[in-house]
Design an enzyme around this catalytic site. Structure first.
Site, mmCIF file in Angstrom:
data_model
loop_
_atom_site.group_PDB
_atom_site.id
_atom_site.type_symbol
_atom_site.label_atom_id
_atom_site.label_comp_id
_atom_site.label_asym_id
_atom_site.label_seq_id
_atom_site.Cartn_x
_atom_site.Cartn_y
_atom_site.Cartn_z
ATOM 1 N N ASP A 4 0.830 -1.205 0.000
ATOM 2 C CA ASP A 4 0.000 0.000 0.000
ATOM 3 C C ASP A 4 0.866 1.257 0.000
ATOM 4 O O ASP A 4 1.970 1.248 0.541
ATOM 5 C CB ASP A 4 -0.899 -0.032 1.251
ATOM 6 C CG ASP A 4 -2.056 0.937 1.145
ATOM 7 O OD1 ASP A 4 -2.295 1.475 0.044
ATOM 8 O OD2 ASP A 4 -2.727 1.163 2.171
ATOM 9 N N ASN B 238 -10.716 -2.821 -6.033
ATOM 10 C CA ASN B 238 -9.930 -1.827 -6.772
ATOM 11 C C ASN B 238 -10.565 -1.406 -8.107
ATOM 12 O O ASN B 238 -10.165 -0.407 -8.696
ATOM 13 C CB ASN B 238 -8.497 -2.321 -7.015
ATOM 14 C CG ASN B 238 -7.619 -2.280 -5.789
ATOM 15 O OD1 ASN B 238 -6.657 -3.035 -5.649
ATOM 16 N ND2 ASN B 238 -7.918 -1.383 -4.842
#
Ligand code: FPP
Length: 245
Positions: A23, A71
């Site tokens: 991330d 996503n």
């Protein structure tokens, strides 16, 4: 191919299987006044470094979260850019991965991925299928809940078709239907960028994993930081629910 019991045993000190939530690419790029995809490209370069560091650190299995089932909610530009990056990564890295003894697998639902990408994924899995030095698993269109739902559907079908007796179902049964059925459970899950969430990653498999949430953004995650976390893991007291004698 099924793993042996020995494969499922975590190493004595270090983690045998490390899973990483990579991330912070977007923030890394924004901090530099660049588009988010610039961060994803930098992140892809880190993947190579971390995979290469695995053998020396005793990490046999590395699983990385590249694209989640959530996503798709990102902008069309970012999603298309990521898909292109995955295609490029596979084409560009295939030779090096093969030469370095890396066996690559993909987990996640392939149905929503474009045919060209799926063909490259299949090719890379086949190309590296005889390698055994490091087992790299790339989670692409992966979600833990989605994986459990897909596994349950297949399990239910086996019951409906008479191949599986419902009375025999126990906690050893479901993992055989998961995308990760040939992998040991992760010993250590790392998330970069300061967020302390697991975001639907390896929900079933991480029941006894140790977690490390670190502030470093993924494009800044070096093999030295990785090595420090592996060393720190060695000092942990893992009891798997039992009390030490
Ligand atoms: C999360 O950062 C990262 C992703 C959703 C993509 C992960 C992809 C890579 C590391 C690139 C390449 C991977 C492979 C396997 C080639 P974010 O965009 O959510 O960061 P932010 O939280 O700062 O916005």
């Amino acid at each position: 191919m099924a793993t042996t019991d020995q494969d499922k045993t975590p190493g004595n000190n270090g983690p045998r299987h490390v899973a990483i939530i990579m991330d912070g690419n977007g923030r890394w790029a924004t901090m530099r006044g660049r588009p988010r995809l610039f961060g994803h490209h930098a992140g892809a370069r880190r993947v190579r470094e971390i995979v290469e560091a695995c053998p020396d650190l005793g990490v046999k299995y590395l699983t990385i979260f590249a694209f989640s089932t959530e996503n798709w909610k990102r902008t069309q530009v970012e999603v298309a850019g990521l898909m292109m990056l995955f295609r490029r990564y596979i084409s560009k890295e295939a030779k090096a991965l093969l030469a370095k003894g890396v066996r690559v697998r993909f987990i996640g639902d392939r149905v929503r991925l474009d045919d060209k990408l799926v063909a490259l994924m299949d090719e890379l899995e086949l190309l590296t299928s005889h390698n055994d030095k490091v087992h790299l698993t790339i989670a692409l269109n992966y979600g833990g809940r989605d994986e459990v739902a897909r596994a349950t559907k297949r399990l239910a079908q086996d019951v409906a078709d008479g191949r599986l007796d419902p009375a025999s179902v126990d906690e050893e049964t479901l993992p055989k239907y998961l995308d990760t059925c040939v992998l040991p459970d992760p010993d250590l899950v790392i998330r970069t960028s300061g967020e302390a969430r697991i975001s639907n990653f390896l929900l079933w498999q991480s029941a006894y994993a140790e977690y490390e949430f670190i502030d470093t953004l993924w494009p800044d995650f070096t093999s030295e930081i990785f090595a420090d976390l592996i060393e720190k893991f060695g000092a942990r007291d893992r009891r798997f629910g039992a009390v030490k004698a």
